[in-house]
Design a protein around this motif. Structure first.
Motif, mmCIF file in Angstrom:
data_model
loop_
_atom_site.group_PDB
_atom_site.id
_atom_site.type_symbol
_atom_site.label_atom_id
_atom_site.label_comp_id
_atom_site.label_asym_id
_atom_site.label_seq_id
_atom_site.Cartn_x
_atom_site.Cartn_y
_atom_site.Cartn_z
ATOM 1 N N ASN A 229 34.114 37.823 47.769
ATOM 2 C CA ASN A 229 33.817 36.418 48.053
ATOM 3 C C ASN A 229 32.319 36.159 48.112
ATOM 4 N N ALA A 230 31.537 37.138 47.698
ATOM 5 C CA ALA A 230 30.085 37.043 47.823
ATOM 6 C C ALA A 230 29.493 36.247 46.670
ATOM 7 N N LYS A 231 28.301 35.753 46.907
ATOM 8 C CA LYS A 231 27.535 35.087 45.858
ATOM 9 C C LYS A 231 26.826 36.159 45.034
ATOM 10 N N LEU A 232 27.079 36.153 43.718
ATOM 11 C CA LEU A 232 26.604 37.216 42.833
ATOM 12 C C LEU A 232 25.330 36.803 42.114
ATOM 13 N N ARG A 233 24.439 37.784 41.952
ATOM 14 C CA ARG A 233 23.236 37.620 41.144
ATOM 15 C C ARG A 233 23.256 38.684 40.062
ATOM 16 N N LEU A 234 23.450 38.242 38.809
ATOM 17 C CA LEU A 234 23.636 39.156 37.679
ATOM 18 C C LEU A 234 22.569 38.989 36.603
ATOM 19 N N ALA A 235 21.481 38.341 36.912
ATOM 20 C CA ALA A 235 20.472 38.018 35.906
ATOM 21 C C ALA A 235 19.692 39.257 35.481
ATOM 22 N N ASN A 236 19.061 39.132 34.304
ATOM 23 C CA ASN A 236 18.147 40.152 33.778
ATOM 24 C C ASN A 236 18.819 41.503 33.603
ATOM 25 N N ASN A 237 19.990 41.473 32.950
ATOM 26 C CA ASN A 237 20.696 42.682 32.549
ATOM 27 C C ASN A 237 20.998 42.593 31.058
ATOM 28 N N PRO A 238 21.068 43.712 30.349
ATOM 29 C CA PRO A 238 21.380 43.684 28.899
ATOM 30 C C PRO A 238 22.876 43.496 28.663
ATOM 31 N N TRP A 239 23.385 42.329 28.961
ATOM 32 C CA TRP A 239 24.812 42.078 28.919
ATOM 33 C C TRP A 239 25.346 42.075 27.492
ATOM 34 N N HIS A 240 26.565 42.600 27.351
ATOM 35 C CA HIS A 240 27.336 42.450 26.122
ATOM 36 C C HIS A 240 28.331 41.316 26.364
ATOM 37 N N CYS A 241 28.140 40.221 25.681
ATOM 38 C CA CYS A 241 28.963 39.034 25.926
ATOM 39 C C CYS A 241 30.366 39.274 25.378
ATOM 40 N N GLU A 242 31.312 39.288 26.278
ATOM 41 C CA GLU A 242 32.703 39.539 25.927
ATOM 42 C C GLU A 242 33.594 38.776 26.886
ATOM 43 N N CYS A 243 34.887 38.990 26.759
ATOM 44 C CA CYS A 243 35.848 38.228 27.548
ATOM 45 C C CYS A 243 35.730 38.537 29.040
ATOM 46 N N ALA A 244 35.501 39.821 29.414
ATOM 47 C CA ALA A 244 35.408 40.174 30.834
ATOM 48 C C ALA A 244 34.244 39.464 31.504
ATOM 49 N N LEU A 245 33.091 39.415 30.826
ATOM 50 C CA LEU A 245 31.939 38.719 31.393
ATOM 51 C C LEU A 245 32.201 37.218 31.471
ATOM 52 N N GLN A 246 32.899 36.687 30.490
ATOM 53 C CA GLN A 246 33.241 35.263 30.526
ATOM 54 C C GLN A 246 34.158 34.952 31.705
ATOM 55 N N GLU A 247 35.139 35.814 31.981
ATOM 56 C CA GLU A 247 36.033 35.598 33.114
ATOM 57 C C GLU A 247 35.284 35.710 34.433
ATOM 58 N N LEU A 278 25.775 30.907 29.371
ATOM 59 C CA LEU A 278 26.269 29.578 29.709
ATOM 60 C C LEU A 278 26.097 28.614 28.540
ATOM 61 N N GLN A 279 25.015 28.734 27.814
ATOM 62 C CA GLN A 279 24.784 27.884 26.651
ATOM 63 C C GLN A 279 25.786 28.185 25.536
ATOM 64 N N VAL A 280 26.095 29.457 25.337
ATOM 65 C CA VAL A 280 27.062 29.833 24.311
ATOM 66 C C VAL A 280 28.443 29.293 24.653
ATOM 67 N N LEU A 281 28.814 29.388 25.909
ATOM 68 C CA LEU A 281 30.130 28.892 26.318
ATOM 69 C C LEU A 281 30.197 27.372 26.258
ATOM 70 N N ASP A 282 29.097 26.717 26.584
ATOM 71 C CA ASP A 282 29.078 25.256 26.487
ATOM 72 C C ASP A 282 29.229 24.779 25.045
ATOM 73 N N ALA A 283 28.867 25.630 24.094
ATOM 74 C CA ALA A 283 29.006 25.264 22.683
ATOM 75 C C ALA A 283 30.443 25.387 22.191
ATOM 76 N N GLY A 284 31.352 25.801 23.041
ATOM 77 C CA GLY A 284 32.765 25.892 22.684
ATOM 78 C C GLY A 284 33.230 27.274 22.295
ATOM 79 N N VAL A 285 32.388 28.273 22.466
ATOM 80 C CA VAL A 285 32.776 29.637 22.118
ATOM 81 C C VAL A 285 33.668 30.195 23.216
ATOM 82 N N ASN A 286 34.728 30.849 22.804
ATOM 83 C CA ASN A 286 35.654 31.470 23.746
ATOM 84 C C ASN A 286 35.814 32.935 23.336
#
Length: 349
Positions: A229-247, A278-286
């Motif tokens: 239930n904590a507030k997460l800070r995940l910035a400045n990581n070399p993320w691989h954008c995939e479904c798990a990160l989107q969820e 967030l910008q990629v998801l706002d563009a309609g990418v799922n």
């Protein structure tokens, strides 16, 4: 006060030329073998009047201590008791008197009991960290200590835990299972690459902030973060954008100030690389739908392969049986018939 009345300080009335006066009565003779108590020093002989008044008190205390030592009492060091007589490792300790028996065995037993009282039974602080109090709660500070793994002897009553600016590369399962009072956990500016599914198992629901920013995290099991239930800070990581990160972005509580800094270091398509998630998801990418389509294609290919294998097997089976049938027919044709055999027999007779 009338004449002839005794003075409280031991004087008697005296009549002289100058009228009525007071004369101090001489002290009674002391028995042999006993020292006379120390007399107060006159104020004019040296020192202030205050020091003169305090001298009898010090002498009396010294005599009392000497008498206690004769009767079997000793003065224990100030590390045993506090000012109020209770064991404390935080308050300034004062002298404490305990009556000990004169036998050596009893002295050892009581000294051992005092040692048990002096031991701080509260959880100790890791040697590479510093434990302090913050707003009445325990804070464990392990920042910039060149740690390569999470310490295992963190106090159970820790509320604030700072492990930032170290060299931690992995968060194993049950790393914080005994920290049920934890409210803030800072793991930023490390080299974390892997987070196990049960990494934060055991952390209580009171965890309010979890900082994982500025690490080397490419992907993370969603079960490890969605259970918090904590507030997460995940910035400045070399993320691989995939479904798990989107969820995680959809379902977890992310810090609004750092969500814009979650960028796609790698992605299924090159056009998403380097852009904020967030910008990629706002563009309609799922990304989850992309994964679903990929799974559908893989399943179709698999089913087509199995179907092709079945067809090939049936064809091979039919051809093999046909060849066997042809060979069997040829064999039967090569055998002499019964009628020919009968005619040969009758001709011979």
């Amino acid at each position: 006060m009338g004449l002839g009345a005794p003075d409280p300080v031991g004087g008697v009335p005296a009549h002289g030329r100058g009228g009525t006066g007071w004369a101090l009565r001489s002290p009674p003779p002391q028995p042999r073998g006993l020292r006379s108590p120390p007399q107060p020093r006159p104020a004019g002989t040296g020192g202030s009047s205050r020091g003169a008044e305090a001298e009898p008190k010090r002498s009396g205390a010294a005599m009392g201590e000497a008498l206690q030592e004769r009767r079997g009492t000793v003065l224990l060091p100030r590390s045993c008791c506090s000012r109020r007589g209770t064991v404390s490792s935080h308050a300034e300790l004062a002298w404490c008197k305990m009556t000990l028996m004169t036998t050596p065995a009893a002295r050892v037993a009581q000294a051992f009991f005092c040692l048990l009282l002096c031991i701080p039974w509260s959880s100790s602080c890791p040697p590479s960290c510093q434990c302090t109090e913050r707003a009445g709660a325990k804070a464990v500070l392990c920042s910039s200590r060149h740690l390569e793994e999470i310490p295992k002897d963190i106090p159970k009553d820790a509320v604030f835990l700072k492990l930032d600016a170290n060299s931690i590369t992995r968060i194993p399962s049950n790393a914080f299972r005994h920290l049920s009072h934890l409210e803030e956990l800072d793991l930023s500016r490390n080299a974390i690459e892997k987070i196990d599914r049960a990494a934060f198992k055991g952390v209580g629901a009171g965890l309010r902030t979890l900082d994982l920013s500025s690490n080397r995290i490419r992907n993370v099991p969603k079960e490890a973060l969605l259970a918090l239930n904590a507030k997460l800070r995940l910035a400045n990581n070399p993320w691989h954008c995939e479904c798990a990160l989107q969820e995680v972005l959809w379902e977890a509580r992310l810090d609004p100030d750092s969500v814009q800094d979650i960028t796609c270091h790698t992605a299924p398509r090159e056009e998403y690389v380097g852009k904020p998630l967030l910008q990629v998801l706002d563009a309609g990418v799922n990304f989850c739908s992309v994964r679903q389509r990929t799974m559908d294609v893989a399943m179709f290919i698999t089913m087509f392969g199995w179907f092709a294998m079945v067809i090939i097997y049936v064809i091979c089976y039919v051809r093999h049986n046909r060849e066997d049938t042809c060979r069997h027919v040829d064999y039967l044709q090569s055998l002499p018939s019964t009628q020919d055999h009968a005619e040969t027999t009758s001709t011979a007779l």
